[in-house]
Design a protein around this motif. Sequence first.
Motif, short mmCIF file in Angstrom:
data_model
loop_
_atom_site.label_atom_id
_atom_site.label_comp_id
_atom_site.label_asym_id
_atom_site.label_seq_id
_atom_site.Cartn_x
_atom_site.Cartn_y
_atom_site.Cartn_z
N ASN A 17 0.85 -1.01 -0.16
CA ASN A 17 0.19 0.18 -0.01
C ASN A 17 0.91 1.07 0.39
OD1 ASN A 17 -2.44 -1.80 0.09
ND2 ASN A 17 -2.22 -1.53 2.11
N ILE A 18 1.41 1.21 0.53
CA ILE A 18 2.76 2.66 0.53
C ILE A 18 3.19 2.97 -0.87
CG2 ILE A 18 4.85 3.19 1.83
CD1 ILE A 18 4.25 1.83 4.22
N GLU A 21 1.05 4.02 -2.68
CA GLU A 21 0.06 5.38 -3.08
C GLU A 21 1.91 6.11 -3.12
OE1 GLU A 21 -0.32 6.27 1.33
OE2 GLU A 21 -2.01 4.56 0.99
N TRP A 22 2.91 6.81 -3.47
CA TRP A 22 3.90 6.73 -3.73
C TRP A 22 4.07 6.79 -5.24
CZ3 TRP A 22 8.64 5.17 -5.77
CH2 TRP A 22 9.89 6.06 -5.96
N LYS A 23 3.90 5.57 -5.83
CA LYS A 23 3.35 5.80 -7.47
C LYS A 23 2.41 6.50 -7.78
CE LYS A 23 0.83 2.54 -9.67
NZ LYS A 23 0.40 1.59 -10.03
N GLU A 24 1.33 6.22 -6.95
CA GLU A 24 0.33 6.72 -7.78
C GLU A 24 0.82 8.73 -7.73
OE1 GLU A 24 -3.22 6.26 -5.76
OE2 GLU A 24 -3.42 4.27 -6.08
N MET A 25 1.46 9.23 -6.63
CA MET A 25 2.57 10.11 -6.41
C MET A 25 3.14 10.87 -7.29
SD MET A 25 3.04 11.15 -2.66
CE MET A 25 4.56 10.81 -2.78
N LYS A 38 0.30 -3.16 -7.91
CA LYS A 38 0.25 -3.30 -6.44
C LYS A 38 0.40 -4.79 -6.03
CE LYS A 38 -3.00 -2.43 -3.10
NZ LYS A 38 -3.88 -1.75 -1.78
#
Length: 184
Positions: A17-18, A21-25, A38
């Motif tokens: 999940n971490i 989320e970083w990838k989405e940023m 993911k």
Amino acid sequence: MARHYFIAVKLPNEIKNILAEWKEMIEETTPFRSWVHKEDYHITLSFLGSAEERQLEKLKLDLQQLAEMSRFSLTLQGCHTFGVKEQPRVFWIGVEEERALFDLQKEVYTICEQNGFQLETRPYHPHITVARKWKGEEAFDKNQLPALLRRIFEVETVTLYETHIERMPKYEAIYEIYLQNTQA
């Protein structure tokens, strides 16, 4: 189409999940041809290639000896690349060097060789692939990316995966070995 297999450290959902989320940023401003799903995040221990069912069944039995090994912790450590620095072939997250991980990989490698698999002979570089094939107009610069916070996680499971190129996620866990919990 021949089925391909590999053995890897399964990452805890919290770490997946971490990373997601970083990838989405960064995904919109960091143009790679493909981003890893993911659920496909892992740390490869040994790539096996194709295998017959009988060979896999024997391998599963032999991999059971890994259950005698103890769990250990790893720490995420920044982003890196393989290939040309300005146009990387692979974009990945590293983990701090941990002797227990290298010992685990060596044990897996030995078991696989004993089961007739032809394995890579390059030095082992543990990593979590995040994306492949840079397609940006500008040179890739990892220093432009937001920092990925160092996170510690426990390695609990070694997994035999089957690859399904046509699916998303691509990797299916077909067998798992749980390492010993010495904290209990």
